[in-house]
Design an enzyme around this catalytic site. Structure first.
Site, PDB file in Angstrom:
ATOM      1  N   CYS A 267      76.976  45.441  43.804  1.00 25.14           N
ATOM      2  CA  CYS A 267      77.754  46.685  43.860  1.00 25.14           C
ATOM      3  C   CYS A 267      78.025  47.178  42.447  1.00 25.14           C
ATOM      4  O   CYS A 267      78.542  46.440  41.601  1.00 25.14           O
ATOM      5  CB  CYS A 267      79.067  46.446  44.599  1.00 25.14           C
ATOM      6  SG  CYS A 267      80.126  47.911  44.695  1.00 25.14           S
ATOM      7  N   CYS A 326      58.719  41.827  41.499  1.00 25.47           N
ATOM      8  CA  CYS A 326      57.481  41.509  40.782  1.00 25.47           C
ATOM      9  C   CYS A 326      56.853  42.740  40.118  1.00 25.47           C
ATOM     10  O   CYS A 326      56.309  42.637  39.020  1.00 25.47           O
ATOM     11  CB  CYS A 326      56.486  40.805  41.703  1.00 25.47           C
ATOM     12  SG  CYS A 326      56.134  41.664  43.249  1.00 25.47           S
ATOM     13  N   HIS A 353      51.150  41.706  44.999  1.00 24.44           N
ATOM     14  CA  HIS A 353      51.750  41.049  43.841  1.00 24.44           C
ATOM     15  C   HIS A 353      51.153  41.702  42.590  1.00 24.44           C
ATOM     16  O   HIS A 353      50.140  42.416  42.676  1.00 24.44           O
ATOM     17  CB  HIS A 353      51.472  39.541  43.839  1.00 24.44           C
ATOM     18  CG  HIS A 353      52.276  38.794  42.819  1.00 24.44           C
ATOM     19  ND1 HIS A 353      53.631  38.996  42.659  1.00 24.44           N
ATOM     20  CD2 HIS A 353      51.926  37.853  41.888  1.00 24.44           C
ATOM     21  CE1 HIS A 353      54.072  38.208  41.687  1.00 24.44           C
ATOM     22  NE2 HIS A 353      53.067  37.509  41.200  1.00 24.44           N
ATOM     23  N   ASP A 370      52.114  35.154  34.442  1.00 32.09           N
ATOM     24  CA  ASP A 370      53.001  35.665  35.500  1.00 32.09           C
ATOM     25  C   ASP A 370      54.437  35.555  35.004  1.00 32.09           C
ATOM     26  O   ASP A 370      55.003  34.457  34.923  1.00 32.09           O
ATOM     27  CB  ASP A 370      52.818  34.865  36.791  1.00 32.09           C
ATOM     28  CG  ASP A 370      53.525  35.526  37.969  1.00 32.09           C
ATOM     29  OD1 ASP A 370      54.679  35.980  37.794  1.00 32.09           O
ATOM     30  OD2 ASP A 370      52.925  35.591  39.055  1.00 32.09           O
TER      31      ASP A 370
END
Length: 503
Positions: A267, A326, A353, A370
């Site tokens: 929030c 991602c 991905h 990655d």
């Protein structure tokens, strides 16, 4: 017999319920179109200057009206000269499209609505198929914010007039002819797949150009502790060459000190992490400048405030917001590598991905990175660890496009069987032609270097010449995905090996 003035046509009968309309991430059956609100048929073409002038205005109105919760959908009916032009033009549009191969249906619709010139926008009542107006272009120009939506007073709502040159029986015959063309269904699907592939590759090519902008690089460098990262690499090279060690430490810094993963956005009023998904929204004017395509909404369980989480595509802005999933991680990290003086490619996996490849001067090859998983040179992670069923993995840079799928699997025969979107030979030739176009303006010495690299990489990517990564691990030892909530990873089938999968 001629169509009666009060006769209704559903969208199923108008477009054919089995017709598959093209969208950004796949297809949508005509039978799944909205059953209320307004559906527009947008007759246009990229070669037409007035069309190129009106399309951005229509897109802005489309996004604004939909963001207000009003049921508007548009279907692009192309008058482009070939499949490639159609795909490139549709890539600029946020709505659906009639497949280019459906020429018979396109001609039937043009005759039915008496299309004499383009751009033309026909607005239809989604519930009845009745024509609200054939002059939707004027309606949108006069009311771009949709205050008078659904514009029932724009013209007498009626089915296409009897004098339109087509009656119900003739339309049925045209639809039958469109679905039983000389081309087989397999050929039609192939052309649709080629159009989708063309669109996605052009989109990937365009996106990576933002990494070259000086203002975007400057924006990113404000957040990268370059000297500290180089110092760490010098003190602890991790058994790597000097340049590779810098990238390895950059990867670790990005993962553990800079970027944050988002499951549910916290929030932004009270800071509570107890939020639940409350649907989505269209990006506002500010969010559009950040290249946000969609906005996720999260409602706070403590204070009931609704927080907006725009899925930002601007890599410079992402270096400031420092959060995402991602797509955002790979986007921002690829920019970091380029800012630090490395050649980097943005790799898109068609099974959802994204990651980065960095060219290693130390090893004279491209290295898998990655950022989400802090993974260096572990290309088998997805296929062997996560148990993903890969199809297409395409790498994009300012200078080339490369199909790098073979780098990420040792089961090419199984992978190739899943690659049904387009013919393999066509894909190879198309990607090569795009790369040649990108290199055409480069100095001859650079072109020669890239060609030599390309030839070497093609040898590496041949399945029988698979190159074992420097820190290769046995497939059973590679872990499943670690980023994202357990529920999210399980839903994507990416738990793979390890304790999480066993649980």
């Amino acid at each position: 017999k001629p169509m009666l003035a009060n006769q209704q046509l559903t969208m199923d009968s108008l477009l054919g319920k089995d017709t598959q309309l093209l969208k950004k991430d796949g297809t949508l059956a005509v039978s799944d179109l909205p059953k209320e609100g307004v559906i527009g048929l947008y007759f246009s073409a990229h070669w037409c200057p007035p069309c190129r002038g009106f399309t951005p205005k229509l897109a802005e109105a489309y996004n604004k009206i939909r963001s207000d919760g009003k049921a508007l959908e548009i279907v692009f009916v192309s008058s482009d000269k070939d499949e490639g032009a159609f795909a490139a033009y549709h890539a600029e549009q946020p709505w659906l499209a009639l497949p280019f191969a459906q020429r018979g249906l396109k001609n039937a619709l043009s005759n039915m609505f008496e299309i004499k010139g383009i751009p033309s926008l026909v607005l239809l009542d989604a519930a009845t198929g009745k024509t609200i107006t054939k002059d939707g272009r004027q309606v949108i120009s006069a009311d771009p914010e949709g205050r008078n939506f659904p514009w029932k007073t724009a013209g007498a709502a009626s089915a296409p007039a009897a004098g339109a040159g087509l009656n119900v029986n003739a339309l049925a015959a045209a639809l039958q002819q469109a679905t039983q063309q000389k081309k087989t269904q397999q050929e039609v699907q192939r052309e649709q797949g080629m159009a989708q592939m063309t669109s996605r590759i052009h989109s990937g090519c365009n996106h990576v150009l933002i990494y070259e902008r000086p203002d975007v690089r400057a924006q990113a460098m404000q957040h990268i502790p370059a000297d500290e990262i180089r110092k760490r690499a010098k003190e602890n090279p991790k058994n790597l060459g000097p340049r590779d060690a810098v990238v390895r430490h950059l990867l670790a810094w990005f993962k553990h000190e800079h970027f944050k993963w988002v499951n549910n956005a916290p929030c932004d009023a009270c800071g509570s992490k107890k939020t639940k998904n409350a649907g989505g929204d269209q990006p506002n004017a500010q969010e559009k400048t950040w290249m946000a395509g969609v906005v996720e909404l999260y409602k706070c369980e403590d204070c009931q405030h609704v927080t907006r989480f725009p899925r930002i595509n601007h890599p410079g802005k992402l270096m400031e917001t420092r959060r995402g999933r991602c797509g955002e991680w790979a986007n921002a990290f690829t920019l970091c590598c380029i800012c630090m003086g490395y050649e980097a490619r943005h790799v898109v996996d068609w099974t959802d991905h994204v990651w980065t490849e960095v060219y290693s001067e130390d090893q004279q090859r491209w290295i898998h990175c990655d950022a989400c998983e802090d993974r260096w040179d572990g290309p088998l992670l997805y296929c062997e660890g996560w148990k993903k069923k890969l199809t297409y993995c395409i790498a994009f840079s300012k200078e080339e496009v490369v199909d790098v799928t073979c780098r990420y699997t040792r089961q090419w025969d199984l992978c190739k069987a899943r690659r049904t979107l387009c013919p393999e030979l066509w894909l190879q030739e198309f990607i090569y032609s795009v790369s040649m176009q990108r290199r055409a303006s480069l100095p001859p010495a650079r072109q020669q270097l890239l060609s030599a690299r390309w030839e070497q990489e093609q040898k590496e990517l041949e399945p029988r010449n698979w190159v074992k990564p420097a820190n290769w691990e046995d497939g059973e030892a590679l872990p499943g995905r670690t980023t994202g909530s357990w529920e999210w990873r399980a839903a994507r089938g990416e738990l793979g090996n390890g304790d999480a999968a066993a649980a």
